[in-house]
Design a protein around this motif. Structure first.
Motif, PDB file in Angstrom:
ATOM      1  N   THR A 198     -41.836-122.576-106.212  1.00  0.00           N
ATOM      2  CA  THR A 198     -41.702-122.643-104.637  1.00  0.00           C
ATOM      3  C   THR A 198     -42.396-121.462-103.975  1.00  0.00           C
ATOM      4  O   THR A 198     -42.319-120.209-104.473  1.00  0.00           O
ATOM      5  N   PHE A 199     -43.277-121.647-102.953  1.00  0.00           N
ATOM      6  CA  PHE A 199     -43.772-120.789-102.233  1.00  0.00           C
ATOM      7  C   PHE A 199     -43.156-120.138-101.120  1.00  0.00           C
ATOM      8  O   PHE A 199     -42.509-121.048-100.229  1.00  0.00           O
ATOM      9  N   GLY A 200     -43.026-118.891-100.639  1.00  0.00           N
ATOM     10  CA  GLY A 200     -42.356-118.523 -99.624  1.00  0.00           C
ATOM     11  C   GLY A 200     -40.837-118.031-100.174  1.00  0.00           C
ATOM     12  O   GLY A 200     -39.956-118.765-100.982  1.00  0.00           O
ATOM     13  N   ILE A 201     -40.144-116.992 -99.312  1.00  0.00           N
ATOM     14  CA  ILE A 201     -38.639-116.730 -99.565  1.00  0.00           C
ATOM     15  C   ILE A 201     -38.229-116.454 -98.154  1.00  0.00           C
ATOM     16  O   ILE A 201     -38.680-115.659 -97.426  1.00  0.00           O
ATOM     17  N   ASN A 202     -37.304-117.539 -97.920  1.00  0.00           N
ATOM     18  CA  ASN A 202     -36.364-117.592 -96.472  1.00  0.00           C
ATOM     19  C   ASN A 202     -37.523-117.671 -95.341  1.00  0.00           C
ATOM     20  O   ASN A 202     -37.202-117.079 -94.369  1.00  0.00           O
ATOM     21  N   THR A 203     -38.465-118.428 -95.929  1.00  0.00           N
ATOM     22  CA  THR A 203     -39.483-119.036 -94.720  1.00  0.00           C
ATOM     23  C   THR A 203     -39.299-120.573 -94.363  1.00  0.00           C
ATOM     24  O   THR A 203     -39.603-121.054 -93.413  1.00  0.00           O
ATOM     25  N   GLN A 204     -38.482-121.392 -95.184  1.00  0.00           N
ATOM     26  CA  GLN A 204     -38.056-122.678 -95.135  1.00  0.00           C
ATOM     27  C   GLN A 204     -36.746-122.936 -95.626  1.00  0.00           C
ATOM     28  O   GLN A 204     -36.184-121.917 -96.258  1.00  0.00           O
ATOM     29  N   THR A 205     -36.183-124.138 -95.351  1.00  0.00           N
ATOM     30  CA  THR A 205     -34.843-124.341 -96.086  1.00  0.00           C
ATOM     31  C   THR A 205     -34.648-124.346 -97.269  1.00  0.00           C
ATOM     32  O   THR A 205     -33.801-124.494 -97.875  1.00  0.00           O
ATOM     33  N   ASN A 206     -35.851-124.696 -98.206  1.00  0.00           N
ATOM     34  CA  ASN A 206     -35.856-124.911 -99.409  1.00  0.00           C
ATOM     35  C   ASN A 206     -36.185-123.612-100.231  1.00  0.00           C
ATOM     36  O   ASN A 206     -36.428-123.622-101.494  1.00  0.00           O
ATOM     37  N   ASN A 207     -36.296-122.585 -99.415  1.00  0.00           N
ATOM     38  CA  ASN A 207     -36.629-121.232-100.210  1.00  0.00           C
ATOM     39  C   ASN A 207     -35.793-120.066 -99.793  1.00  0.00           C
ATOM     40  O   ASN A 207     -36.010-118.941-100.107  1.00  0.00           O
ATOM     41  N   ALA A 208     -34.511-120.251 -99.372  1.00  0.00           N
ATOM     42  CA  ALA A 208     -33.512-119.290 -99.092  1.00  0.00           C
ATOM     43  C   ALA A 208     -33.187-118.320-100.200  1.00  0.00           C
ATOM     44  O   ALA A 208     -33.001-118.866-101.280  1.00  0.00           O
TER      45      ALA A 208
END
Length: 417
Positions: free
Chosen positions: A263-273
């Protein structure tokens, strides 16, 4: 993993998991391994636009514990593209490197980077050898994410005798999918590029980059950061502050194939919190943390690009024959390592979190027909000064890597699990 970044991790490529046919060591680049928070991943749900399916299986060379994704490489600003499967996910290197033979359909359309009119190439040095090839520019697409105009390395497209100095003056060339154990390496660790200021300023003799007039007679050169091999995640439009690698747990005997999610990004979308319950460790610029192992201070790192746990323990017997780089205890045993946030002013990890590594008999494991193994471990010899928490650690864990954004006033790099 580039020696410029003091990388120590290892991939022991066992060709032919059923027969232990060949073992070669590459310094590059698990339900029973470790503790901590964060659940295991699952490949059962189709990935979102900021997610890619990760597969551990037979791959291109029947090598155990090689997590791979598909990457699309395009000539910049065009629809001239090729999707390359079996690209290894490596959380301890930085940038995309693709074997020239695996990208043959698009290779001729990728512009070559140059320094003062000379073709730019790189020697990415590892402990026992190196990759060598040109630097080119491409639009790189992974699932729904795109890094436009990204400098990447094409491995194996330059004359082998062109580089004879620096870190590349000795060791074996690793230029093909057979040598790499994959069609390429996707470095998604915490650093935004693979060399930074070391190769941009100071002495050219410390650089991993080469200027090659007419593609030959190469000499080490300094090169701007903008032309260096760049972590594609740092160039995504939005989900550019880190990655999450999530893999399901497996049994001690392993599995033939396992799928997880990058998964790309951290705390940028609901699926990468980033959950508040995870253990979060600050790292240095290259992903290292403080550790204590066998009662002494050491460095540790969490590396999906290593296909086993790697550490030095003289009390463990090595296997014989082609598998001699691995440990072969009579039965399954465990070893503990304590980890804590990186601190250059202290040694070891007093009071740190204890992780448990499960170690099986590698000769038996590598002959059972499974390519996902959570208790494979080996040694790099008595001179090793680190513990490499390789791919076995990732089974049954979700591991977060926060990108180093301190150079632009942002957050420091971290790993969490």
């Amino acid at each position: 993993m580039s020696l410029t970044h003091s990388k120590h991790s290892s991939v022991f490529r066992v060709l032919g998991a059923l027969g232990l046919a060949v073992v070669t060591a590459l310094i590059a680049a698990c339900g029973g391994g470790g503790g901590g928070s964060g659940g295991g991943g699952s490949g059962g749900t189709p990935p979102a636009a900021n997610q890619a399916t990760v597969t551990v299986g037979s791959g291109v060379e029947n090598v155990a514990n090689i997590p791979t994704v598909s990457v699309t490489i395009c000539a910049p600003g065009t629809t001239v593209c090729q999707t390359v499967d079996n690209i290894q996910v490596d959380t301890e290197s930085f940038g995309l490197r693709v074997a020239s033979s695996a990208a043959s359909q698009v290779l001729g359309s990728l512009p070559k980077e140059a320094v003062a009119g000379a073709q730019l190439a790189e020697c990415t040095a590892f402990a026992d050898g190196f990759t060598w090839g040109s630097i080119r520019t491409a639009d790189v697409k992974i699932s729904g994410e795109t890094a436009a105009g990204l400098p990447i390395q094409i491995v194996g497209d330059m004359p082998q005798g062109a580089v004879l100095t620096g870190n590349c003056s000795s060791g074996s060339l690793e230029l093909t999918p057979a040598a790499l154990g994959a069609n390429g390496i996707l470095g998604v660790g915490v650093a935004p590029n693979d060399c930074g200021g070391v190769c941009a300023a100071g002495s050219a003799g410390n650089s991993s980059y080469y200027a090659c007039p007419n593609g030959a007679n190469c000499v080490q050169t300094l090169v701007a950061v903008s032309q260096q091999v760049t972590n594609p995640v740092s160039k995504f439009a939005n989900d550019n502050n880190g990655v999450i690698l999530s893999m399901p747990g497996i049994s001690p005997s392993g599995q033939s194939t396992v799928t997880g999610t990058l998964t790309f990004g951290i705390n940028t979308q609901t699926n990468n919190a980033l959950p508040s319950t995870v253990t979060k460790l600050t790292t240095n610029a290259f992903g290292d943390v403080n550790a204590t192992f066998n009662g002494g201070p050491i460095t540790a790192f969490f590396d999906s690009g290593s296909n086993a746990y790697f550490f030095t323990d003289p009390t463990l017997p090595n296997c014989t024959g082609n598998a001699s780089a691995f440990y072969c205890p009579a039965g399954t045993v465990t070893r503990n390592v304590s980890v804590a946030s990186y601190n250059a002013n202290t040694t070891g990890a007093p009071g740190g979190m204890t992780l448990t590594m499960s170690i099986g008999n590698a000769s038996q494991l590598l002959q059972n027909g499974n390519f996902a193994l959570n208790n494979l471990a080996g040694s790099l010899g008595n001179g090793a000064t680190f513990v490499d928490l390789g791919m076995p650690f990732f089974y049954g864990h979700t591991v977060y890597y926060g990108m180093d954004q301190s150079g632009s006033g942002g957050s420091n790099p971290f790993v969490a699990f």
